[in-house]
Design a protein around this motif. Structure first.
Motif, PDB file in Angstrom:
ATOM      1  N   ALA A   1     -35.979   3.022   1.421  1.00 60.39           N
ATOM      2  CA  ALA A   1     -35.308   4.284   1.085  1.00 60.39           C
ATOM      3  C   ALA A   1     -35.542   5.322   2.167  1.00 60.39           C
ATOM      4  N   SER A   2     -36.758   5.377   2.674  1.00 60.27           N
ATOM      5  CA  SER A   2     -37.081   6.337   3.721  1.00 60.27           C
ATOM      6  C   SER A   2     -36.281   6.055   4.991  1.00 60.27           C
TER       7      SER A   2
ATOM      8  N   LYS B   1     -32.103   1.567  -5.371  1.00 55.37           N
ATOM      9  CA  LYS B   1     -32.301   0.603  -6.452  1.00 55.37           C
ATOM     10  C   LYS B   1     -30.979  -0.008  -6.917  1.00 55.37           C
TER      11      LYS B   1
ATOM     12  N   ASP C   1     -39.986  -1.771  -8.864  1.00 54.47           N
ATOM     13  CA  ASP C   1     -41.188  -0.988  -8.626  1.00 54.47           C
ATOM     14  C   ASP C   1     -41.078  -0.432  -7.210  1.00 54.47           C
ATOM     15  N   LEU C   2     -41.511   0.780  -6.985  1.00 54.72           N
ATOM     16  CA  LEU C   2     -41.376   1.389  -5.659  1.00 54.72           C
ATOM     17  C   LEU C   2     -42.120   0.627  -4.574  1.00 54.72           C
ATOM     18  N   LEU C   3     -43.184  -0.073  -4.954  1.00 52.64           N
ATOM     19  CA  LEU C   3     -43.955  -0.825  -3.967  1.00 52.64           C
ATOM     20  C   LEU C   3     -43.585  -2.301  -3.926  1.00 52.64           C
TER      21      LEU C   3
ATOM     22  N   ILE D   1     -34.041   7.177  -3.815  1.00 58.43           N
ATOM     23  CA  ILE D   1     -34.562   5.939  -4.409  1.00 58.43           C
ATOM     24  C   ILE D   1     -33.580   5.370  -5.432  1.00 58.43           C
TER      25      ILE D   1
ATOM     26  N   ARG E   1     -40.265  -5.698   3.132  1.00 56.88           N
ATOM     27  CA  ARG E   1     -40.621  -4.274   3.171  1.00 56.88           C
ATOM     28  C   ARG E   1     -40.633  -3.718   1.760  1.00 56.88           C
ATOM     29  N   PRO E   2     -41.469  -2.716   1.506  1.00 52.09           N
ATOM     30  CA  PRO E   2     -41.456  -2.080   0.181  1.00 52.09           C
ATOM     31  C   PRO E   2     -40.208  -1.209   0.002  1.00 52.09           C
ATOM     32  N   ILE E   3     -39.771  -1.097  -1.232  1.00 56.83           N
ATOM     33  CA  ILE E   3     -38.561  -0.338  -1.550  1.00 56.83           C
ATOM     34  C   ILE E   3     -38.667   1.103  -1.079  1.00 56.83           C
ATOM     35  N   VAL E   4     -39.821   1.708  -1.231  1.00 53.63           N
ATOM     36  CA  VAL E   4     -39.990   3.104  -0.839  1.00 53.63           C
ATOM     37  C   VAL E   4     -39.780   3.273   0.678  1.00 53.63           C
ATOM     38  N   GLU E   5     -40.201   2.303   1.463  1.00 56.97           N
ATOM     39  CA  GLU E   5     -40.012   2.356   2.917  1.00 56.97           C
ATOM     40  C   GLU E   5     -38.534   2.154   3.274  1.00 56.97           C
TER      41      GLU E   5
END
Length: 123
Positions: free
Chosen positions: A73-74, A84, A34-36, A80, A67-71
């Motif tokens: 990746a950023s 993953k 999940d991205l979050l 993304i 940390r969240p996955i989306v962060e």
């Protein structure tokens, strides 16, 4: 015709295609992320047979704290999908933990909201 090949773009830096970082894979081997979802390194050292590339090691440095996955990746500057796949490799080797995001809080009952509005109007 030029003899030397340009592998570096002056503005973008080294040009490496995402599929090269993942060995052509497009999906994580172990689970869907999940991205979050929160990711954190376990602190366990990589074993001698661990096949970790430079991007894997870079991600391990980025997840020293949860940390969240989306962060991730950023900060890594990678798509993304690539993140993953690389995180899936780290998870398979027991180098990271992944926690699903907490479910969103349920909405309060409508009656409570109406009481709140009435109370605010009375002020």
């Amino acid at each position: 015709m030029k003899d030397d090949v340009e592998w570096v773009d002056e503005e973008a830096g080294p040009v490496v295609r995402p599929y090269a970082m993942t060995g052509g894979r497009t999906r994580a081997s172990s689970s869907s992320f999940d991205l979050l979802a929160m990711v954190v390194a376990t602190g366990v050292p990589a074993g001698p047979g661990a096949n970790l590339g430079s991007e894997h090691r870079r991600l391990l440095n980025l997840v020293r704290r949860a940390r969240p996955i989306v962060e991730i990746a950023s900060d890594a500057g990678l798509p993304i999908g690539v993140i993953k796949v690389l995180l899936g490799d780290l998870l398979d080797q027991g180098l990271i933990l992944v926690r699903s995001p907490l479910p969103a809080a349920s909405m309060p009952p409508e009656s409570l909201l109406k009481e709140l509005i009435s109370g605010l109007r009375a002020l």
